[in-house]
Design an enzyme around this catalytic site. Structure first.
Site, short mmCIF file in Angstrom:
data_model
loop_
_atom_site.label_atom_id
_atom_site.label_comp_id
_atom_site.label_asym_id
_atom_site.label_seq_id
_atom_site.Cartn_x
_atom_site.Cartn_y
_atom_site.Cartn_z
N HIS A 108 43.07 129.56 -33.66
CA HIS A 108 43.92 129.73 -34.85
C HIS A 108 43.12 130.47 -35.90
O HIS A 108 41.92 130.27 -36.06
CB HIS A 108 44.33 128.36 -35.39
CG HIS A 108 44.77 128.40 -36.83
ND1 HIS A 108 43.93 128.02 -37.87
CD2 HIS A 108 45.93 128.79 -37.41
CE1 HIS A 108 44.58 128.16 -39.01
NE2 HIS A 108 45.79 128.63 -38.76
N VAL A 111 44.48 134.35 -42.81
CA VAL A 111 43.94 134.91 -44.05
C VAL A 111 45.12 135.15 -44.98
O VAL A 111 46.16 135.65 -44.55
CB VAL A 111 43.14 136.22 -43.82
CG1 VAL A 111 41.77 135.91 -43.23
CG2 VAL A 111 43.89 137.18 -42.91
N HIS A 180 45.25 109.91 -37.90
CA HIS A 180 45.89 108.84 -37.14
C HIS A 180 45.29 108.69 -35.74
O HIS A 180 45.51 107.68 -35.07
CB HIS A 180 47.41 109.08 -37.04
CG HIS A 180 47.80 110.31 -36.31
ND1 HIS A 180 47.67 111.58 -36.84
CD2 HIS A 180 48.31 110.48 -35.06
CE1 HIS A 180 48.10 112.46 -35.96
NE2 HIS A 180 48.49 111.83 -34.87
#
Length: 313
Positions: A108, A111, A180
Site C-alpha cells: 500500500h 501520497v 482488536h
C-alpha cells in the site's frame, strides 16, 4: 496556494501513469490497466486505474483523486476541530496491490495534499499539509525483503532530515495496528500526516521522494517472489491474512473513512480490498512452520533499516 495545488496535481497524475506502466511491465498476461475516470457532484473527480484477475496481480489499484467541498467531513476534523466548517481541496494518489502468489506481499502507498483556505474576511490563516507513506504486508516473511523495504523508506526520507525516518516508521507501526487483534497489519514502512516542515517546497519534495521510491522498492520484491511455486496451503493462509487487511481498512483506515464520508466514489475507495479473503475461527499456526514465523518474527516491529542484508540476498 491554488497555483501550488495545480503543481501537486500535475506531479500526482504523472506518478499514477509511471506506476501503472511499471506494473504492466511485470504482468505476464500482457493485460492493460482499466482506466475509469469519474466526476464528483460536489466538486472534483478522479481517475481509477485497475488491473484485476491477472497472472501476477490478482488486483492492483492505482487511483488519482481530486476532491473539493464546502464542509470537511468528521474524519478530517476529529483531530483539528478548528477546521470545522471550512472548504477544502484534497488530492492524492493511493495504491494497493494484491499479487496472486502468496510469497509476494501486498503493498500500500499513498501520497496526498490537503488545503483548507481561510474563510473570507477572517484573520485566520490558510491551512495545508502533505501526508503519505508506504507499507508492506507479507504473508511469508523474508528478512532481505524487510531490510530492503525499510532501507528504501529511510533513503527517501533522509535528504529532508535524518530525524524523519525513525518518526515516520514509529508512526507507521502505530497506525497500521489492529487493536482488536493486538497485532500489526504487516512489517510497516513509513507513514506521516499533517506535514508542513520547512515550508511548501521542502514538504512537497519529501512527498515526491516518497512517491518515487515506492515503485522500485516494491517491484524489486515482487520480481523475486512472484514465480515461487505454492500450494493450496499457502493460498489459504494468504486469504486468511487478507482478512486482516479488510478489517483494518473498514475499521481504522482514515483514508477510507474520509473518502466515504466526503461522498467519494465507493468503487474507487474499496478497490483497496483483496478480491478473495477468508476468516477461520480461532486459527493459530503450528509452531515451527513458515506461517508461525510470520507472527513470531515479522509481525513484531524491528529496526529493519539498520540490519545488514544476508550474504545471499
Amino acid at each position: 496556494m491554488l497555483e501550488k495545488l495545480e503543481i501537486v496535481r500535475y506531479y500526482l497524475t504523472g506518478l499514477q501513469a509511471t506506476l501503472c506502466e511499471s506494473l504492466q511491465d511485470i504482468e505476464t498476461s500482457g493485460e492493460k490497466f482499466l482506466s475509469d475516470s469519474w466526476d464528483r457532484p460536489e466538486g472534483g473527480g478522479g481517475r481509477s486505474m485497475v488491473l484485476e484477475g491477472q497472472e501476477t496481480f490478482e488486483r492492483a489499484g492505482v487511483n488519482f483523486s481530486y476532491v473539493q467541498g464546502e464542509n470537511l467531513p468528521p474524519s478530517a476534523t476529529a483531530k483539528r476541530p478548528q477546521l470545522a466548517g471550512r472548504s477544502f481541496n484534497a488530492t492524492g494518489v493511493s495504491i494497493v496491490i494484491h499479487p496472486r502468489n502468496p510469497y509476494a506481499p501486498t503493498s500500500h502507498a499513498n501520497v496526498r495534499f490537503f488545503y483548507a483556505p481561510a474563510p473570507e474576511s477572517s484573520n485566520e490563516e490558510d491551512i495545508w499539509w502533505f501526508g503519505g507513506g508506504f507499507d508492506l504486508t507479507p504473508y511469508y516473511g523474508y528478512r532481505e525483503d524487510a531490510i530492503a523495504w525499510h532501507q528504501a523508506a529511510k533513503a527517501a526520507c533522509d535528504p529532508y532530515g535524518e530525524h524523519l525516518y525513525p518518526k515516520f516508521k514509529a508512526d507507521c507501526d502505530e497506525y497500521f495496528f489492529l487493536k482488536h487483534r493486538n497485532e500489526p497489519r504487516g512489517i510497516g514502512g513509513i507513514f506521516y500526516d499533517d506535514f508542513d516542515e520547512g515550508g511548501f517546497d521542502n514538504a512537497f519534495g519529501l512527498m515526491k521522494s516518497v512517491g518515487n521510491a515506492y515503485g522500485s522498492a516494491y517491484i524489486d520484491i515482487v520480481n523475486k517472489r512472484v514465480k515461487k511455486l505454492y500450494s493450496d496451503r499457502e493460498k489459504d493462509f494468504q486469504e486468511y491474512r487478507r482478512g486482516r487487511y479488510v478489517e483494518f481498512n473498514l475499521v481504522y483506515d482514515r483514508g477510507t473513512h474520509f473518502g466515504l464520508q466526503s461522498n467519494g466514489r465507493t468503487e474507487s475507495i474499496l478497490v483497496s480490498m483483496p478480491p478473495v479473503a477468508q476468516w477461520s475461527y480461532n486459527y493459530t499456526p503450528k509452531p515451527g512452520t513458515p506461517e508461525a514465523e510470520l507472527y513470531d518474527t515479522f509481525l513484531k516491529p524491528q529496526d529493519w533499516a539498520n540490519m545488514e542484508l544476508p550474504d545471499d540476498a
